[in-house]
Write a protein that holds these residues in place. Structure first.
Motif, mmCIF file in Angstrom:
data_model
loop_
_atom_site.group_PDB
_atom_site.id
_atom_site.type_symbol
_atom_site.label_atom_id
_atom_site.label_comp_id
_atom_site.label_asym_id
_atom_site.label_seq_id
_atom_site.Cartn_x
_atom_site.Cartn_y
_atom_site.Cartn_z
ATOM 1 N N LEU A 71 -3.884 3.921 -12.406
ATOM 2 C CA LEU A 71 -2.996 3.736 -11.092
ATOM 3 C C LEU A 71 -3.703 3.954 -9.886
ATOM 4 O O LEU A 71 -3.655 3.268 -9.061
ATOM 5 N N THR A 72 -4.787 4.930 -10.125
ATOM 6 C CA THR A 72 -5.457 5.205 -9.063
ATOM 7 C C THR A 72 -6.331 4.062 -8.416
ATOM 8 O O THR A 72 -6.711 3.505 -7.339
ATOM 9 N N ASP A 73 -7.002 3.182 -9.664
ATOM 10 C CA ASP A 73 -7.585 1.848 -9.371
ATOM 11 C C ASP A 73 -6.864 1.028 -8.640
ATOM 12 O O ASP A 73 -7.287 0.221 -7.630
ATOM 13 N N TRP A 74 -5.620 0.827 -9.155
ATOM 14 C CA TRP A 74 -4.733 -0.209 -8.380
ATOM 15 C C TRP A 74 -4.365 0.294 -6.977
ATOM 16 O O TRP A 74 -4.558 -0.574 -6.277
ATOM 17 N N GLN A 75 -4.385 1.529 -6.549
ATOM 18 C CA GLN A 75 -4.084 2.150 -5.317
ATOM 19 C C GLN A 75 -5.159 1.667 -4.361
ATOM 20 O O GLN A 75 -5.150 1.227 -3.287
ATOM 21 N N VAL B 30 -1.854 -0.467 -17.645
ATOM 22 C CA VAL B 30 -0.779 0.047 -17.324
ATOM 23 C C VAL B 30 0.783 -0.191 -17.904
ATOM 24 O O VAL B 30 1.481 0.630 -17.953
ATOM 25 N N ASP B 31 0.968 -1.387 -17.939
ATOM 26 C CA ASP B 31 2.310 -2.010 -18.121
ATOM 27 C C ASP B 31 2.658 -2.792 -19.203
ATOM 28 O O ASP B 31 3.840 -3.629 -19.249
ATOM 29 N N VAL B 32 1.883 -2.969 -20.060
ATOM 30 C CA VAL B 32 1.990 -3.954 -21.236
ATOM 31 C C VAL B 32 2.698 -3.235 -22.438
ATOM 32 O O VAL B 32 2.871 -2.189 -22.687
ATOM 33 N N ALA C 84 -1.978 9.630 -21.130
ATOM 34 C CA ALA C 84 -1.647 10.188 -19.487
ATOM 35 C C ALA C 84 -2.436 10.419 -18.550
ATOM 36 O O ALA C 84 -2.680 9.835 -17.668
ATOM 37 N N LYS C 85 -3.773 11.058 -19.041
ATOM 38 C CA LYS C 85 -4.897 10.796 -18.027
ATOM 39 C C LYS C 85 -5.347 9.481 -17.513
ATOM 40 O O LYS C 85 -5.711 9.235 -16.428
ATOM 41 N N GLN C 86 -5.574 8.681 -18.628
ATOM 42 C CA GLN C 86 -5.744 7.460 -18.437
ATOM 43 C C GLN C 86 -5.030 6.495 -17.445
ATOM 44 O O GLN C 86 -5.424 5.826 -16.412
ATOM 45 N N LEU C 87 -3.790 6.975 -17.686
ATOM 46 C CA LEU C 87 -2.907 6.193 -16.668
ATOM 47 C C LEU C 87 -2.915 6.521 -15.334
ATOM 48 O O LEU C 87 -2.876 5.519 -14.409
ATOM 49 N N GLN D 180 0.958 -1.322 -0.001
ATOM 50 C CA GLN D 180 0.073 -0.151 0.001
ATOM 51 C C GLN D 180 0.883 1.286 -0.084
ATOM 52 O O GLN D 180 0.529 2.153 -0.858
ATOM 53 N N GLU D 181 1.892 1.269 0.820
ATOM 54 C CA GLU D 181 2.745 2.421 0.734
ATOM 55 C C GLU D 181 3.400 2.579 -0.591
ATOM 56 O O GLU D 181 3.531 3.629 -0.954
ATOM 57 N N GLN D 182 3.836 1.711 -1.199
ATOM 58 C CA GLN D 182 4.352 1.806 -2.404
ATOM 59 C C GLN D 182 3.294 2.416 -3.752
ATOM 60 O O GLN D 182 3.814 3.191 -4.489
ATOM 61 N N ALA D 183 2.084 1.852 -3.526
ATOM 62 C CA ALA D 183 1.104 2.488 -4.222
ATOM 63 C C ALA D 183 0.848 3.977 -4.034
ATOM 64 O O ALA D 183 0.754 4.739 -4.941
ATOM 65 N N ASP D 184 0.784 4.140 -2.613
ATOM 66 C CA ASP D 184 0.502 5.542 -2.492
ATOM 67 C C ASP D 184 1.646 6.598 -2.744
ATOM 68 O O ASP D 184 1.416 7.489 -3.045
ATOM 69 N N ALA D 185 2.641 5.922 -2.726
ATOM 70 C CA ALA D 185 4.060 6.679 -3.175
ATOM 71 C C ALA D 185 4.172 7.011 -4.572
ATOM 72 O O ALA D 185 4.562 7.746 -5.169
ATOM 73 N N THR D 186 3.728 5.932 -5.248
ATOM 74 C CA THR D 186 3.682 5.876 -6.756
ATOM 75 C C THR D 186 2.540 7.197 -7.431
ATOM 76 O O THR D 186 3.002 7.819 -8.517
#
Length: 383
Positions: free
Chosen positions: A249-253, A201-203, A242-245, A148-154
């Motif tokens: 990533l917010t969904d991931w977080q 996000v990463d393909v 960029a907006k979609q990214l 969670q910390e890594q996602a929050d920092a990303t």
């Protein structure tokens, strides 16, 4: 990101009765005390030795008898990953240990590492599950907080990157690109366990599924990487990407805290991170335009080491020799990576296109030397 796959995070295995993908399947329960499921993969079939097993630690004994590299998954009904082992070459065998609860699952073989895979049903019944060492519960809780910390920092770093793209500032976007990926790379198995986020996000372009159109279906970091370094321009479409990214990533977080995490999934996730290095970073395929592979490389190793350190007290008690070897190989790989950054407190690494063939082989050998004992960590914590 591995080239096209279902996604990844844990590991599982089971027992006896033959199953063919394209035909009927014998009904068979795993015998009491038998915790291994044999999985035989070919280019067109996925045969499993059991359709049912009781909850607890299980093991997949996988053999690839096909002509293509394959992956094998254990999946929840919604395609979240319970366990996975990738890059199983023709004529080779792999073993994976994992922990499963009662429920309905599928075992999927993925010849060529493309598509949804050839699937077999697996039912896990209730049963008496041995009490877990409290130290392992503490390790899971600590790893969940770390993820969670890594996602929050990303997110703030990714927003800096996206803002530069939206502003059309090519150089600022290039500068922000690699730092925005570090937290993701450290905890990638957690992200991949959800199944649907990683492909967004990463393909890489060569990781798209058959029938997907790169112009319409390719999104995420690597699509923008190509624009910044190869095309050397930022288009209106890139600004939308960029907006979609950030949305993805917010969904991931928001989902990280709900991930299925067990001690064995942590151990297998550490091995998966080394596989990421071996199949993408060492080869230069992952960051083929920006050549920032060593940043990802270091983040993958850090993530693997975090899981290992949290599991180490129990692993040391169960297999002291394994822990001694892992300590040695982690230290050797860390020292080797430090040769490629002038300041070990920063993430400023040598551009990977400047790393010669001999040096890449040295890195590859160090990764392989660590990956082999790391593949045994799940079994050590499951004893």
């Amino acid at each position: 990101m591995r080239a096209a796959r279902l996604s990844v995070l844990t590991a599982v295995t089971v027992v006896s009765a033959l199953t063919a993908v394209t035909g009927c399947t014998e009904k068979s329960d795993a015998k009491s005390g038998d915790r291994v499921i044999n999985v035989t993969a070919t280019d067109s079939k996925c045969t499993t030795s059991a359709k049912q097993i009781s909850a607890g630690h299980i093991e997949l004994a996988i053999e690839n008898k096909g002509s293509k590299v394959t992956e094998v998954y254990v999946l929840f009904p919604d395609d979240r990953v319970v366990t996975e082992r990738e890059n199983i070459g023709p004529g080779t065998k792999q073993r994976v240990t994992a922990e499963v609860k009662a429920g309905e699952y599928q075992i999927a073989c993925k010849p060529g590492m493309k598509g949804d895979g050839i699937r077999q049903d697996l039912k896990v019944t209730g049963g008496k599950v041995a009490a877990r060492d409290p130290r392992l519960d503490q390790a899971v809780a600590a790893y969940r907080s770390y993820a969670q910390e890594q996602a929050d920092a990303t997110l703030p770093l990714a927003k800096t990157f996206a803002a530069a793209v939206e502003a059309g500032d090519l150089e600022a976007a290039k500068k922000a690109y690699a730092p925005s990926r570090i937290g993701w790379e450290r905890t990638e198995p957690v992200a991949e366990s959800f199944g649907d986020i990683d492909p967004k996000v990463d393909v890489r372009e060569d990781g798209l599924e058959e029938g997907q159109d790169p112009a319409k279906d390719w999104t995420g970091w690597h699509r923008l990487e190509k624009s910044l370094w190869q095309d050397k321009k930022i288009t209106a479409a890139d600004k939308t990407l960029a907006k979609q990214l950030i949305t993805d990533l917010t969904d991931w977080q928001n989902r990280v805290g709900k991930a299925e995490i067990t001690p064995t999934s942590m151990a297998n996730g550490a091995k998966e991170l080394l596989d990421e290095v071996a199949t993408g970073k060492v080869t230069g395929e992952e960051e083929r335009y920006s050549h920032t592979d060593l940043v990802d490389f270091k983040a993958n190793v850090e993530g693997a080491q975090k899981s290992y350190e949290l599991l180490k007290p129990v692993a040391k008690e169960n297999d002291a020799a394994l822990v001694t070897e892992l300590d040695k190989q982690f230290a050797a790989l860390d020292a080797l990576l430090d040769k490629y950054r002038p300041n070990t407190s920063s993430y400023a690494f040598t551009s990977y296109d400047k790393v010669g063939k001999a040096d890449r082989k040295e890195l590859s050998d160090a990764v392989n030397a660590l990956a082999e004992p790391l593949s045994k960590l799940a079994a050590a914590v499951a004893k």
